[in-house]
Motif scaffolding. Structure first.
Motif, PDB file in Angstrom:
ATOM      1  N   ARG A  27       0.842  -1.207   0.000  1.00 45.47           N
ATOM      2  CA  ARG A  27       0.000   0.000   0.000  1.00 45.47           C
ATOM      3  C   ARG A  27       0.875   1.254   0.000  1.00 45.47           C
ATOM      4  O   ARG A  27       0.601   2.211  -0.724  1.00 45.47           O
ATOM      5  N   GLU A  30       2.449   1.641  -3.469  1.00 40.10           N
ATOM      6  CA  GLU A  30       1.466   2.115  -4.441  1.00 40.10           C
ATOM      7  C   GLU A  30       1.187   3.601  -4.263  1.00 40.10           C
ATOM      8  O   GLU A  30       1.024   4.328  -5.236  1.00 40.10           O
ATOM      9  N   GLU A  34       1.824   6.285  -7.107  1.00 34.72           N
ATOM     10  CA  GLU A  34       0.736   7.144  -7.580  1.00 34.72           C
ATOM     11  C   GLU A  34       1.152   8.620  -7.544  1.00 34.72           C
ATOM     12  O   GLU A  34       0.845   9.373  -8.461  1.00 34.72           O
ATOM     13  N   ARG A 115     -14.202   1.642 -13.177  1.00 41.56           N
ATOM     14  CA  ARG A 115     -13.347   0.657 -13.857  1.00 41.56           C
ATOM     15  C   ARG A 115     -13.672   0.634 -15.344  1.00 41.56           C
ATOM     16  O   ARG A 115     -12.784   0.602 -16.181  1.00 41.56           O
ATOM     17  N   VAL A 126      -6.116  -0.307 -13.069  1.00 33.59           N
ATOM     18  CA  VAL A 126      -5.409  -0.522 -11.805  1.00 33.59           C
ATOM     19  C   VAL A 126      -5.915   0.520 -10.811  1.00 33.59           C
ATOM     20  O   VAL A 126      -6.418   1.571 -11.212  1.00 33.59           O
ATOM     21  N   PRO A 127      -5.803   0.255  -9.513  1.00 32.33           N
ATOM     22  CA  PRO A 127      -6.389   1.156  -8.513  1.00 32.33           C
ATOM     23  C   PRO A 127      -6.008   2.632  -8.676  1.00 32.33           C
ATOM     24  O   PRO A 127      -6.870   3.500  -8.575  1.00 32.33           O
ATOM     25  N   VAL A 130      -7.966   4.014 -11.715  1.00 29.10           N
ATOM     26  CA  VAL A 130      -9.411   4.009 -11.454  1.00 29.10           C
ATOM     27  C   VAL A 130      -9.763   5.141 -10.486  1.00 29.10           C
ATOM     28  O   VAL A 130     -10.754   5.841 -10.675  1.00 29.10           O
ATOM     29  N   GLU A 131      -8.949   5.344  -9.461  1.00 29.64           N
ATOM     30  CA  GLU A 131      -9.211   6.421  -8.502  1.00 29.64           C
ATOM     31  C   GLU A 131      -9.091   7.793  -9.166  1.00 29.64           C
ATOM     32  O   GLU A 131      -9.829   8.717  -8.841  1.00 29.64           O
ATOM     33  N   ARG A 134     -12.261   8.203 -11.010  1.00 32.98           N
ATOM     34  CA  ARG A 134     -13.345   8.445 -10.043  1.00 32.98           C
ATOM     35  C   ARG A 134     -13.327   9.908  -9.595  1.00 32.98           C
ATOM     36  O   ARG A 134     -14.353  10.582  -9.551  1.00 32.98           O
TER      37      ARG A 134
END
Length: 164
Positions: A27, A30, A34, A115, A126-127, A130-131, A134
């Protein structure tokens, strides 16, 4: 002498602790990754901005009144939607989301989750990506460009017919 079950439970507990430690480390990695992705994209947008003075904006007649046709640059603020305002005023990332939801890669009025939107605009689902989608979709909802039919499902308000 320890029992076989006791030894297995002890090893299971140790394995679970290792997994939890690795998940926490993942985490953190990542989150760092990011931030670098966002920093690189931001620098790219800043470097892509035109330099110098503002050119005279073209004017288009919508209905009875002339309206300045505004164009966005990457990183610009998302304006509040108003009658006669076209998606062309949005920054490229926001415009791609609008294009997908107005029928470019989907059906007009069809709600999509983040997604699906990420994949439709050409991003890996990927997270981190996607975030990002969003966040942009939520901003478009707040500014009146999109509707959030149910939590996480975004669409263009049908009354507008997808548009401008």
């Amino acid at each position: 002498m320890p029992s076989v079950m006791g030894l297995l439970e002890e090893r299971e507990r140790a394995a679970r602790q290792r997994v939890e430690a690795l998940q926490a480390e993942l985490r953190e990695a990542e989150a760092v990754w990011e931030r670098f992705v966002i920093a690189r994209e931001t620098v790219g947008e800043v470097l892509a901005e035109p330099r110098g003075g503002r050119d005279v904006a073209p004017v288009e007649v919508i209905g009875e009144r002339p309206v300045e046709v505004r164009r966005a640059v990457p990183g610009s603020v998302v304006p509040h939607w108003e009658e006669g305002l076209a998606p062309a005023v949005l920054a490229p990332d926001y415009r791609r989301i609008m294009d997908v939801l107005t029928g470019g890669n989907g059906k007009l009025g069809e709600a999509m989750d983040c997604r699906q939107l990420a994949a439709a605009v050409g991003l890996e689902p990927v997270p981190a990506k996607v975030e990002g989608v969003r966040s942009k979709a939520k901003r478009l909802v707040v500014r009146g460009w999109l509707a959030e039919d149910r939590p996480g499902l975004f669409s263009v308000p049908v009354a507008r017919g997808g548009g401008s």
